[in-house]
Design an enzyme around this catalytic site. Structure first.
Site, PDB file in Angstrom:
ATOM      1  N   GLN A 182       0.594  -6.188   1.116  1.00  0.00           N
ATOM      2  CA  GLN A 182      -0.838  -6.237   1.372  1.00  0.00           C
ATOM      3  C   GLN A 182      -1.686  -6.096   0.104  1.00  0.00           C
ATOM      4  OE1 GLN A 182      -1.952  -2.493   3.801  1.00  0.00           O
ATOM      5  NE2 GLN A 182       0.181  -2.197   3.231  1.00  0.00           N
ATOM      6  N   ARG A 183      -1.159  -5.472  -0.926  1.00  0.00           N
ATOM      7  CA  ARG A 183      -1.989  -5.330  -2.129  1.00  0.00           C
ATOM      8  C   ARG A 183      -1.586  -6.316  -3.214  1.00  0.00           C
ATOM      9  NH1 ARG A 183       0.013   0.489  -4.773  1.00  0.00           N
ATOM     10  NH2 ARG A 183       1.438  -0.493  -6.232  1.00  0.00           N
ATOM     11  N   THR A 211      -9.565  -0.398  -5.879  1.00  0.00           N
ATOM     12  CA  THR A 211      -8.626   0.209  -4.936  1.00  0.00           C
ATOM     13  C   THR A 211      -8.660  -0.531  -3.604  1.00  0.00           C
ATOM     14  OG1 THR A 211      -8.086   2.120  -3.561  1.00  0.00           O
ATOM     15  CG2 THR A 211     -10.347   2.013  -4.319  1.00  0.00           C
ATOM     16  N   GLY A 228      -3.349   3.292   3.352  1.00  0.00           N
ATOM     17  CA  GLY A 228      -4.593   4.055   3.433  1.00  0.00           C
ATOM     18  C   GLY A 228      -4.306   5.479   3.853  1.00  0.00           C
ATOM     19  N   ARG A 229      -4.143   6.344   2.896  1.00  0.00           N
ATOM     20  CA  ARG A 229      -3.731   7.720   3.190  1.00  0.00           C
ATOM     21  C   ARG A 229      -4.903   8.525   3.758  1.00  0.00           C
ATOM     22  NH1 ARG A 229       1.234  10.293   3.265  1.00  0.00           N
ATOM     23  NH2 ARG A 229       1.467   8.044   3.254  1.00  0.00           N
ATOM     24  N   GLY A 284      -2.605   2.363  -8.623  1.00  0.00           N
ATOM     25  CA  GLY A 284      -2.045   1.251  -7.850  1.00  0.00           C
ATOM     26  C   GLY A 284      -2.812  -0.028  -8.104  1.00  0.00           C
ATOM     27  N   ASP A 341      -7.944   0.762  -1.024  1.00  0.00           N
ATOM     28  CA  ASP A 341      -8.361   1.757  -0.024  1.00  0.00           C
ATOM     29  C   ASP A 341      -9.860   1.748   0.242  1.00  0.00           C
ATOM     30  OD1 ASP A 341      -5.752   2.558   0.177  1.00  0.00           O
ATOM     31  OD2 ASP A 341      -5.950   4.206  -1.244  1.00  0.00           O
ATOM     32  N   TYR A 352       3.626  -3.038  -0.061  1.00  0.00           N
ATOM     33  CA  TYR A 352       3.058  -3.696  -1.237  1.00  0.00           C
ATOM     34  C   TYR A 352       2.593  -5.129  -0.970  1.00  0.00           C
ATOM     35  CZ  TYR A 352       4.794   0.102  -4.273  1.00  0.00           C
ATOM     36  OH  TYR A 352       5.030   1.303  -4.883  1.00  0.00           O
TER      37      TYR A 352
END
Lengths: 423, 423
Positions: free
Chosen positions: B302-303, B147, B196-197, B20, B149, B300
């Site tokens: 947010q990234r 990432t 955030g998984r 990602g 995350d 998406y």
């Protein structure tokens, strides 16, 4: 413009915010309240939580904010003095709220009332003006437009729209790059659900993120949704570009006029107030084409994103607020401040007054000339119209990584009436 | 760091993006590729669509981009050369892809390989390095972290996180003002679903939008979701503040470790790949407390939100890319470039090398010391950690109201091998 000559106009000015807020509504507050303070005529008040604050006599003393706080209103999203969703009844059915508003105006020597809202609010402003006149409280009522939906008539655009449109177009452009760079092995369909129940202006703004032949596809409330045509259009874009971006209005309807959000698979979810159309169309594409998709719902982010506001929008919001205050203080009521476009490029505009009655309760949809033949894109005319409205940046101050949000002091003036009983 | 002495290191450098993308990954590309071009050693290539481009010998000639295009990479969201989600098999099970990669390295005289990705990718980099060595193609492999995350170990933070965190915190602060100004008569609960998984770093960043006693509530994957406690906490906040903002990680799980997104009412919706946790918790609050709510899904946005990137994040991304290229060209492989924090405030950091093997396949969650006792807020320690990472702005250039996005030229070098058959 009507000038009240029968009775001397009181010197106080009262400003109130109404309905859904925008990234620019506080710029209108700034324009109006700075002009009122500068005029130095009488009290300058703001309704706490909009018209509710008028009914409940919760009135903010704007002078107590000081000039610095008023200037900083331009950087503040939300409604600085509070807004509300509160529908006044028909005055012939129930005149009590109108009597109360007239009483509050009289008690606080209010001769100028500025109501900052959408099409319902412009109707309310008219009714308040008429009632006050009949009650012997002549008040110059002036509307200041506001709505991210951009659906008021008699104005080139509505403050709040340009900023929300800039946010949507920018977000779609950014997400399209993300999706494009991963589409080979990951998400091929990205759906973003955009606000706009009856008019697709904000969804149309997503079209600014790409050229005519781009993988961006729009679903507007103005175009009845046809599943087969939609699926075919997605397949074509994925085949041509490798991916497809769908900007879906929350107000998309089928040929029978039913909201997509309240049909089929979305029923269990039943978020009529939240949209849901985006998930319905994404699911449909997944079922029919087996595409992996991602779904974003911009929701309040799109109307609160002051960090990405359009400078043009903020300038217009402020100019409309200023003009409204000046007109009202001069006794010119019964009008809404509106933007008149003089030229597309470079964009030139001026503020003018239009009769409140000509604006009230009407909805301006995206015209046919702005929508491509297949219904999924915008035309060059739409680009010419929207492009100037999203132009210019106005980054707010940041500190420690976050925007500086300074709420104005909300010092209430002393009550002069008994409590308002809503019945 | 291992230095390959047995055989002369080839002079070419190959950079590839993996997994990602983020708002900062192209800043790492800029740092790495500018350093490689400046070193003037050999070919400078980039994998088209990540490792897929290596397997398929679709290699971009970076020098053809020119210095201006490389400099502009900092302003570009998405993955400039394309990324991919493509998991390489275990080399003991299926060595073919590794053989192919080694063949491509040899054919193009690649002695330096930079892989820009998350924890899986760091593992892949190790495996590629080991395989090449055994195949007699000594390549210095260096990882560049990336990432949103923020879940890689052995680094203060991961490029991409600071920008996404700034976007989430800013959006929550803006939406909170919107909700606050309308809560009296409208929405009292606003839920925003955050990516955030497995780790709740980005959701935790929403906590930066308010003080300790704010109406902002976090649902982290690190804290098992308990419905009763959640409902009680919302009721308390609505009672105290008039409204509540919930930042909900897509990876929230119940005490049995099951994702909320795959339970109960959300089943019909069945968006496991999309989240859905936000709608589950919003529905729950509505059922139990009768609250009107709104739901946003940042997805998406947010990234990809380069327009609101953190300057610190972009600077770190670029510095890590640059260091990685310099190390690899000097023959130092088997490491990942990482950020070491020297001081919180003012934030000071330096780039250092950590062994790839110590990073691979591990996940760093939000530590207990960063989470308040009730599980719904962040502590002062978390603020001290995150605040510098979102600091500083780096507005990209805009034109006609939109960010200027210039994709680098993707001129491929001539193939030297036969086609890659995936089997």
């Amino acid at each position: 413009m009507k000038k009240n000559k029968s009775k001397a106009q009181a010197t106080g000015l009262l400003y109130a915010q109404s309905g859904g807020v925008t990234a620019a509504i506080n710029s209108s507050a700034k324009g109006a309240l700075e002009a009122a303070v500068a005029a130095d005529r009488g009290r300058v008040l703001a309704g706490s939580n909009g018209i509710l604050g008028v009914l409940e006599e919760e009135l903010v003393d704007v002078r107590a904010c000081g000039s610095r706080q008023l200037a900083q209103l331009r950087n503040l999203p939300g409604g600085a003095f509070g807004s509300c969703r509160y529908k006044l009844p028909d005055p012939h059915q129930d005149p009590r709220p109108y009597q109360r508003i007239a009483d509050v105006f009289r008690a606080h020597q209010i001769g100028s009332f500025l109501y900052n809202g959408g099409n319902d609010s412009q109707d309310t402003t008219s009714k308040i003006a008429a009632f006050c006149k009949s009650a012997g409280v002549p008040v110059a009522c002036v509307g200041i437009p506001k709505t991210i939906d951009n659906d008021l008539v008699r104005t080139d655009c509505c403050p709040g729209f340009g900023s929300a449109a800039k946010y949507i177009a920018t977000s779609v452009a950014e997400c399209a790059l993300d999706v494009a760079s991963m589409a080979r092995t990951s998400t091929k369909l990205f759906v973003i659900e955009v606000m706009g129940r009856d008019a697709g202006w904000l969804t149309a703004a997503a079209g600014l993120a790409g050229e005519a032949d781009s993988p961006i596809m729009l679903l507007l409330p103005e175009v009845p949704f046809a599943a087969t045509k939609f699926v075919r259009a997605i397949r074509q874009r994925v085949s041509q570009h490798g991916y497809c971006i769908v900007a879906c209005s929350e107000g998309v309807r089928n040929a029978r006029g039913e909201l997509l959000a309240s049909r089929g698979g979305a029923d269990a979810f039943a978020h009529v107030q939240l949209g849901g159309a985006g998930s319905v169309v994404a699911q449909l594409a997944k079922e029919k084409l087996g595409l992996k998709y991602h779904l974003a719902i911009a929701d309040y982010m799109q109307r609160a994103a002051r960090h990405l506001a359009s400078r043009t929008d903020l300038d217009q919001a402020e100019a409309l607020g200023k003009a409204a205050a000046q007109w009202a203080l001069a006794g010119h009521g019964g009008v809404m401040a509106s933007v008149r476009r003089l030229a597309d490029s470079p964009y030139r505009w001026k503020v003018e007054a239009v009769p409140l009655a000509s604006v009230a309760n009407r909805v301006r949809q995206v015209p046919k000339t702005f929508i491509s033949a297949d219904g999924f894109s915008i035309t060059a005319a739409a680009r010419r119209y929207m492009q100037p409205l999203i132009s210019g940046e106005d980054w707010p101050p940041f500190r420690a990584g976050l925007p500086v949000h300074r709420l104005p002091r909300r010092r209430l003036v002393a009550r002069r009436l008994g409590a308002w009983k809503r019945k």
